[in-house]
Scaffold this active site. Structure first.
Site, PDB file in Angstrom:
ATOM      1  CD  GLU A   1     -52.484  31.124 -18.060  1.00  0.00           C
ATOM      2  OE1 GLU A   1     -52.875  30.952 -16.892  1.00  0.00           O
ATOM      3  OE2 GLU A   1     -52.470  32.239 -18.608  1.00  0.00           O
TER       4      GLU A   1
ATOM      5  NE  ARG B   1     -52.978  29.409  -5.597  1.00  0.00           N
ATOM      6  CZ  ARG B   1     -52.324  29.898  -6.621  1.00  0.00           C
ATOM      7  NH1 ARG B   1     -52.099  31.172  -6.690  1.00  0.00           N
ATOM      8  NH2 ARG B   1     -51.903  29.119  -7.598  1.00  0.00           N
TER       9      ARG B   1
HETATM   10  P1  AMP Z   1     -56.000  26.030 -15.385  1.00  0.00           P
HETATM   11  O1  AMP Z   1     -55.791  24.561 -15.301  1.00  0.00           O
HETATM   12  O2  AMP Z   1     -55.288  26.637 -16.567  1.00  0.00           O
HETATM   13  O3  AMP Z   1     -57.441  26.447 -15.312  1.00  0.00           O
HETATM   14  O4  AMP Z   1     -55.259  26.661 -14.154  1.00  0.00           O
HETATM   15  C1  AMP Z   1     -55.835  26.673 -12.952  1.00  0.00           C
HETATM   16  C2  AMP Z   1     -54.836  26.632 -11.824  1.00  0.00           C
HETATM   17  O5  AMP Z   1     -53.585  27.275 -12.093  1.00  0.00           O
HETATM   18  C3  AMP Z   1     -55.469  27.342 -10.690  1.00  0.00           C
HETATM   19  O6  AMP Z   1     -55.384  26.482  -9.578  1.00  0.00           O
HETATM   20  C4  AMP Z   1     -54.661  28.587 -10.487  1.00  0.00           C
HETATM   21  O7  AMP Z   1     -54.234  28.600  -9.160  1.00  0.00           O
HETATM   22  C5  AMP Z   1     -53.462  28.498 -11.396  1.00  0.00           C
HETATM   23  N1  AMP Z   1     -53.380  29.562 -12.416  1.00  0.00           N
HETATM   24  C6  AMP Z   1     -53.379  29.390 -13.760  1.00  0.00           C
HETATM   25  N2  AMP Z   1     -53.259  30.543 -14.415  1.00  0.00           N
HETATM   26  C7  AMP Z   1     -53.204  31.490 -13.475  1.00  0.00           C
HETATM   27  C8  AMP Z   1     -53.086  32.919 -13.510  1.00  0.00           C
HETATM   28  N3  AMP Z   1     -52.993  33.595 -14.658  1.00  0.00           N
HETATM   29  N4  AMP Z   1     -53.057  33.581 -12.328  1.00  0.00           N
HETATM   30  C9  AMP Z   1     -53.149  32.894 -11.172  1.00  0.00           C
HETATM   31  N5  AMP Z   1     -53.260  31.571 -11.060  1.00  0.00           N
HETATM   32  C10 AMP Z   1     -53.280  30.867 -12.196  1.00  0.00           C
END
Ligand code: AMP
Length: 184
Positions: A109, A72
């Site tokens: 996550e 995205r």
């Molecule tokens: P992070 O590395 O945990 O900051 O995750 C970021 C990436 O995972 C982003 O590119 C988001 O597209 C996706 N992502 C993680 N958690 C979510 C969530 N709760 N809702 C939507 N996208 C998420």
């Protein structure tokens, strides 16, 4: 004398669009995750333009290139790169880039992953703005900051459409200037 109440801060036009259009899906892609879907924001022409302008304006004049994180982040980086006349770098998931690549492993996550960047695309010292849709735990963007720095570029800042504050990703990004259009 009439008591004046302090002004209530108004959301920016871009933040108002995100607030109105953001969709949330409990237990996707797995139990316990509240998935925040920004596709309705991208699918609205006026909202999309507002978020692209907002991201370009926050760091205007401070970057020569934008780095979009697959997938995205690519949508945002292409549009902001065009709007700001900046170069576009694609930070891809592991195994998709040819030639000499830099690799960073990181935790998500949900699960773990690998991100890569081709070396030597731009001169050392190029000022780079990192873009992605959601800042959750910060693992993805932290890995990208390491790639940008290892490639010899100068990190200008980070722009995201949505920050999930309870996951405290911003803390993980240290001194990087993080701009979130909307924080929830
Ligand atoms: P992070 O590395 O945990 O900051 O995750 C970021 C990436 O995972 C982003 O590119 C988001 O597209 C996706 N992502 C993680 N958690 C979510 C969530 N709760 N809702 C939507 N996208 C998420």
């Amino acid at each position: 004398m009439t008591q004046l109440s302090p002004p209530v801060p108004q959301p920016s036009p871009a933040a108002a669009h995100v607030e109105a259009l953001l969709a949330s899906y409990p237990d996707f892609p797995q139990p316990g995750i509240l998935f925040r879907d920004l596709n309705p924001v991208f699918a609205d022409a006026v909202a999309f333009r507002a978020i692209v302008d907002d991201l370009a304006d926050q760091h205007r004049g401070q970057f020569d290139a934008v780095a979009g994180i697959e997938a995205r982040g690519f949508l945002l980086a292409a549009a902001v790169g065009y709007a700001a006349q900046a170069a576009v770098l694609a930070v891809r998931k592991g195994g998709k880039l040819p030639g000499t690549v830099l690799t960073e492993e990181y935790d998500l996550e949900y699960g773990s992953a690998r991100l890569e960047l081709e070396v030597g695309q731009l001169p050392a010292g190029t000022r780079v703005l990192i873009l992605d849709d959601v800042l959750a735990t910060g693992g993805t963007i932290a890995a990208t900051t390491r790639l940008i720095e290892r490639a010899g570029y100068t990190l200008t800042g980070v722009g995201v459409v949505l920050e999930l504050t309870e996951l405290r990703g911003r803390e993980r990004l240290g001194a990087s200037a993080v701009h979130a259009i909307k924080s929830i």
